[in-house]
Design a protein around this motif. Structure first.
Motif, PDB file in Angstrom:
ATOM      1  N   SER A  48      -2.265 -17.374   4.943  1.00 46.98           N
ATOM      2  CA  SER A  48      -3.177 -18.451   5.326  1.00 46.98           C
ATOM      3  C   SER A  48      -3.151 -18.678   6.832  1.00 46.98           C
ATOM      4  O   SER A  48      -4.195 -18.904   7.462  1.00 46.98           O
ATOM      5  N   VAL A  49      -1.953 -18.617   7.425  1.00 44.73           N
ATOM      6  CA  VAL A  49      -1.838 -18.772   8.880  1.00 44.73           C
ATOM      7  C   VAL A  49      -2.464 -17.578   9.593  1.00 44.73           C
ATOM      8  O   VAL A  49      -3.188 -17.720  10.587  1.00 44.73           O
ATOM      9  N   LEU A  50      -2.183 -16.391   9.021  1.00 42.73           N
ATOM     10  CA  LEU A  50      -2.730 -15.161   9.598  1.00 42.73           C
ATOM     11  C   LEU A  50      -4.255 -15.208   9.643  1.00 42.73           C
ATOM     12  O   LEU A  50      -4.891 -14.792  10.616  1.00 42.73           O
ATOM     13  N   LEU A  51      -4.827 -15.758   8.570  1.00 40.10           N
ATOM     14  CA  LEU A  51      -6.286 -15.813   8.494  1.00 40.10           C
ATOM     15  C   LEU A  51      -6.860 -16.666   9.608  1.00 40.10           C
ATOM     16  O   LEU A  51      -7.975 -16.449  10.066  1.00 40.10           O
ATOM     17  N   LYS A  52      -6.072 -17.674  10.021  1.00 41.51           N
ATOM     18  CA  LYS A  52      -6.571 -18.550  11.074  1.00 41.51           C
ATOM     19  C   LYS A  52      -6.770 -17.747  12.367  1.00 41.51           C
ATOM     20  O   LYS A  52      -7.770 -17.903  13.056  1.00 41.51           O
ATOM     21  N   THR A  53      -5.810 -16.863  12.666  1.00 39.75           N
ATOM     22  CA  THR A  53      -5.980 -16.055  13.879  1.00 39.75           C
ATOM     23  C   THR A  53      -7.107 -15.037  13.696  1.00 39.75           C
ATOM     24  O   THR A  53      -7.872 -14.778  14.621  1.00 39.75           O
TER      25      THR A  53
ATOM     26  N   ALA B  48      -9.721 -15.502  11.947  1.00 36.31           N
ATOM     27  CA  ALA B  48     -10.994 -16.224  12.028  1.00 36.31           C
ATOM     28  C   ALA B  48     -11.489 -16.251  13.467  1.00 36.31           C
ATOM     29  O   ALA B  48     -12.694 -16.119  13.721  1.00 36.31           O
ATOM     30  N   GLY B  49     -10.561 -16.391  14.429  1.00 37.67           N
ATOM     31  CA  GLY B  49     -10.958 -16.367  15.835  1.00 37.67           C
ATOM     32  C   GLY B  49     -11.558 -15.034  16.217  1.00 37.67           C
ATOM     33  O   GLY B  49     -12.596 -14.965  16.888  1.00 37.67           O
ATOM     34  N   GLU B  50     -10.907 -13.947  15.740  1.00 35.92           N
ATOM     35  CA  GLU B  50     -11.421 -12.611  16.063  1.00 35.92           C
ATOM     36  C   GLU B  50     -12.771 -12.364  15.424  1.00 35.92           C
ATOM     37  O   GLU B  50     -13.665 -11.766  16.035  1.00 35.92           O
TER      38      GLU B  50
ATOM     39  N   ASP C 102     -20.328 -14.053  16.761  1.00 38.27           N
ATOM     40  CA  ASP C 102     -21.106 -14.732  17.793  1.00 38.27           C
ATOM     41  C   ASP C 102     -22.099 -13.788  18.455  1.00 38.27           C
ATOM     42  O   ASP C 102     -23.183 -14.200  18.870  1.00 38.27           O
ATOM     43  N   ILE C 103     -21.715 -12.517  18.526  1.00 39.65           N
ATOM     44  CA  ILE C 103     -22.641 -11.540  19.107  1.00 39.65           C
ATOM     45  C   ILE C 103     -23.862 -11.398  18.205  1.00 39.65           C
ATOM     46  O   ILE C 103     -24.995 -11.365  18.669  1.00 39.65           O
TER      47      ILE C 103
ATOM     48  N   ILE D 248     -12.019  -5.295  12.338  1.00 38.87           N
ATOM     49  CA  ILE D 248     -11.475  -6.531  11.762  1.00 38.87           C
ATOM     50  C   ILE D 248     -11.362  -6.403  10.246  1.00 38.87           C
ATOM     51  O   ILE D 248     -10.417  -6.881   9.638  1.00 38.87           O
ATOM     52  N   ARG D 249     -12.331  -5.712   9.662  1.00 39.93           N
ATOM     53  CA  ARG D 249     -12.281  -5.524   8.209  1.00 39.93           C
ATOM     54  C   ARG D 249     -10.986  -4.814   7.819  1.00 39.93           C
ATOM     55  O   ARG D 249     -10.402  -5.100   6.770  1.00 39.93           O
ATOM     56  N   GLU D 250     -10.548  -3.907   8.675  1.00 38.14           N
ATOM     57  CA  GLU D 250      -9.326  -3.161   8.388  1.00 38.14           C
ATOM     58  C   GLU D 250      -8.130  -4.109   8.230  1.00 38.14           C
ATOM     59  O   GLU D 250      -7.267  -3.902   7.381  1.00 38.14           O
ATOM     60  N   LYS D 251      -8.096  -5.163   9.038  1.00 36.73           N
ATOM     61  CA  LYS D 251      -6.981  -6.108   8.928  1.00 36.73           C
ATOM     62  C   LYS D 251      -7.039  -6.865   7.610  1.00 36.73           C
ATOM     63  O   LYS D 251      -6.008  -7.158   6.994  1.00 36.73           O
ATOM     64  N   ILE D 252      -8.256  -7.194   7.182  1.00 35.31           N
ATOM     65  CA  ILE D 252      -8.405  -7.868   5.886  1.00 35.31           C
ATOM     66  C   ILE D 252      -7.966  -6.917   4.774  1.00 35.31           C
ATOM     67  O   ILE D 252      -7.267  -7.304   3.834  1.00 35.31           O
ATOM     68  N   LEU D 253      -8.354  -5.632   4.906  1.00 33.54           N
ATOM     69  CA  LEU D 253      -7.968  -4.645   3.893  1.00 33.54           C
ATOM     70  C   LEU D 253      -6.456  -4.503   3.820  1.00 33.54           C
ATOM     71  O   LEU D 253      -5.900  -4.277   2.738  1.00 33.54           O
ATOM     72  N   ASP D 254      -5.793  -4.637   4.976  1.00 30.84           N
ATOM     73  CA  ASP D 254      -4.332  -4.552   4.980  1.00 30.84           C
ATOM     74  C   ASP D 254      -3.726  -5.669   4.136  1.00 30.84           C
ATOM     75  O   ASP D 254      -2.781  -5.440   3.372  1.00 30.84           O
TER      76      ASP D 254
END
Lengths: 122, 359, 128
Positions: free
Chosen positions: B170-175, B177-179, B185-186, B131-137
């Motif tokens: 901003s919209v992308l971050l919403k999705t 956030a779910g991931e 949660d784990i 998931i961090r990779e997507k933020i880095l992108d």
């Protein structure tokens, strides 16, 4: 202006009393930093934070003649900063909780920040 | 009384990518004392101010640390701007805030992965980093660099992002956030994670404050201190409530960081809604003359830059106190009483960054 | 519940595509704004040395007399300071990184000799 930063200049013998007042007020020790202002004149800033209110205590020392008392018997974590000041600036600090005796940082040059600016070019 | 032994820990250790050495005095399995030794990689970056002028030094400040790079540069710039009395344009302040929060998300996800790695949950480590990779992108797309953002400069920022793209992000971050929630949660619910973290290395509220701990370490012990409350950059318009936890143990620090990830996403979304139009930088003339202690909240805690100019293009003194430097004494006081097997994860919960610490 | 917290993610991973790439065969596309290596159009360069002076790591060396421009790829930190400083816009930043090198200090050397007198239109430029 983000925040006001009052600086109180204290003398060497009053330093520990001033720090004790900060301790009693539950201030957090933010940092201790040294600045070389002139040859044989070094400023040491003790920064405190009291619930987001920033304040400074400042002493002016001459490393050749002055010996700075350690405040690590009041703020235990101060020994980290004091060892750093000793290693980088060559200021004698007495009574640190853990005294690394100049081996806090492993450096090729002794007291590099005490050297005049631009003396050593690489 | 059992025999005392000294076990060296580090400087090379699987959980620490950077050199930090501890001499652990142990009685059986229990550590009774820890003596630190750092300084393996001291680089003397503070001395570089004598060679680089104050504009060039931004590049050095950004490279003090790879993970909090953006906020290092930003803090340095804020300090210089404060001395020179510059009013940075509003858009630049908002962009700095957005990038700063992005670096917080990516740093905390990195830490979550490293923590999972330290307690042996390898697949959780991989998922955090996926998931961090997507933020880095997103970071690379908006700033041009993956970890060294290179967007700070004295007087503003160096790059602009269009409003449309910000809205999309901003919209992308919403999705995302779910991931992120699926993975965090784990951390919050899994038995094996709790088993390793709960009750380990408890730091009381008073100790945390008086030992000078900062950031998530301080807040996990129940002290609501967050430098973003000072209102630098755009935090004046976007109020931030510090996230605290009362437990003070490793699990508490993990919880605080997880909540901060979602808080950061929320801050970015609010900042995108409010971002003003206008210039992103301003002309800087003259040289700094004066002194200022610039403080900001990094992912790891409060960083402080002492900047002192003397009216020339070279600063007289620049001192950095990084969050790890402040957190190390606190962790040393926590270690006595812990078992040897808990030391790696305990040390990791301060999110140690040794290259920051030694500058 | 807490025993099976990871189950959903595990099942999801079994049916989804891998998150990684088969790197040498599949290369990630760079973003248009990525700060990669520095490129120069040497014909447009006027050897003003502005880029060399702005470079924070002194990676660029410009020799006005020899009409040469060289960059040390290992020193360059891709900060874009030289591109922003260039008055002739002959410097540009690629989105790809410079390839790995085997020798330290390997420099990329650009040289564009010009005739002493401005060449007449149609005259072949001197080759260097």
């Amino acid at each position: 202006m983000i925040e006001s930063q009052p600086t109180e200049i204290v003398t060497l013998d009053r330093l520990k009393d001033a720090v004790r007042i900060k301790w009693a007020a539950h201030a957090r020790l933010v940092q201790i930093g040294c600045t070389k202002t002139a040859e044989d004149q070094y400023e040491i800033n003790y920064s405190f934070d009291e619930n987001l209110k920033f304040s400074n205590l400042r002493i002016v020392v001459n490393p050749a003649t002055d010996r700075v008392p350690s405040i690590s018997d009041i703020y235990w974590n101060a020994f980290f900063y004091e060892n750093e000041v000793h290693d980088l600036f060559g200021i004698t600090i007495e009574g640190m909780a853990i005294d690394f005796k100049g081996n806090f940082y492993r450096m090729a040059v002794k007291h590099p920040f005490a050297a005049p600016a631009g003396q050593k070019k690489s | 009384m059992s025999k005392r032994t000294i076990i060296p820990f580090g400087p090379q250790h699987p959980v620490l990518p950077e050199p930090l050495h501890l001499d652990l005095v142990v009685e059986d399995e229990i550590v009774v004392e820890a003596v630190p030794s750092i300084g393996f990689i001291h680089r003397g970056l503070e001395k570089l101010v004598e060679k680089k002028d104050f504009n060039e030094f931004v590049y050095v400040a950004e490279r003090i640390c790879g993970i909090c790079s953006c906020i290092h540069g930003m803090t340095y710039c804020q300090g210089v701007e404060e001395i020179m009395n510059l009013q940075v344009p509003g858009r630049a302040k908002y962009l700095r805030t957005i990038w700063g929060e992005f670096s917080r998300i990516h740093s905390h996800l990195l830490w979550l992965g490293l923590a999972a790695d330290a307690f042996g949950f390898e697949s959780l480590f991989m998922h955090s980093w996926r998931i961090r990779e997507k933020i880095l992108d997103i970071i690379e797309e908006t700033t041009g660099g993956r970890v060294i953002f290179g967007t700070s400069k004295v007087g503003g920022v160096r790059r602009d992002v269009t409003n449309e793209r910000l809205k999309e992000i901003s919209v992308l971050l919403k999705t995302y956030a779910g991931e992120i929630k699926e993975v965090t949660d784990i951390f919050l619910n899994d038995n094996s994670v709790k088993h390793r973290l709960c009750g380990v290395g408890v730091l009381s509220k008073d100790d945390a404050l008086m030992l000078g701990a900062v950031g998530p370490m301080l807040r996990a012990s129940g002290v609501a201190q967050d430098m973003r409350k000072l209102g630098y950059a755009a935090y004046n318009d976007i109020p931030v409530e510090p996230i605290i936890d009362q437990s003070g143990d490793c699990y508490g620090r993990c919880v605080v960081r997880i909540k901060e990830v979602f808080q950061a996403i929320d801050i970015i979304q609010r900042a995108v809604d409010k971002i003003p139009d206008g210039p992103i930088d301003m002309k800087v003339t003259g040289f700094p003359n004066g002194e200022f202690f610039a403080r900001t909240e990094q992912p790891r805690g409060e960083v402080i830059y002492y900047i002192r100019g003397n009216g020339t293009k070279h600063l007289q003194r620049m001192r950095v106190r990084t969050p790890t430097f402040a957190n190390l004494p606190a962790i040393l006081k926590v270690i006595p009483g812990c078992s040897v097997a808990d030391i790696p994860i305990l040390l990791l919960t301060i999110d140690p960054c040794i290259s920051c610490t030694e500058r | 519940m807490s025993l099976f917290a990871f189950t959903k993610t595990v099942l999801g991973s079994m049916v989804s595509k891998p998150a990684t790439r088969m790197y040498p065969f599949e290369v990630r596309e760079a973003f248009p704004g990525t700060r990669g290596s520095i490129a120069i159009e040497i014909e447009k360069c006027i050897y003003c040395t502005l880029c060399a002076r702005k470079c924070p790591t002194s990676a660029i060396v410009v020799n006005k007399a020899a009409r040469s421009w060289e960059i040390d790829r290992l020193r360059c930190i891709s900060c874009r300071a030289c591109v922003e400083a260039c008055p002739k816009d002959c410097l540009s930043q690629l989105t790809s990184y410079s390839p790995a090198v085997a020798i330290k200090g390997g420099k990329d050397f650009f040289h564009h000799p010009a005739p002493k007198v401005a060449a007449a239109p149609g005259a072949a430029p001197a080759q260097g």
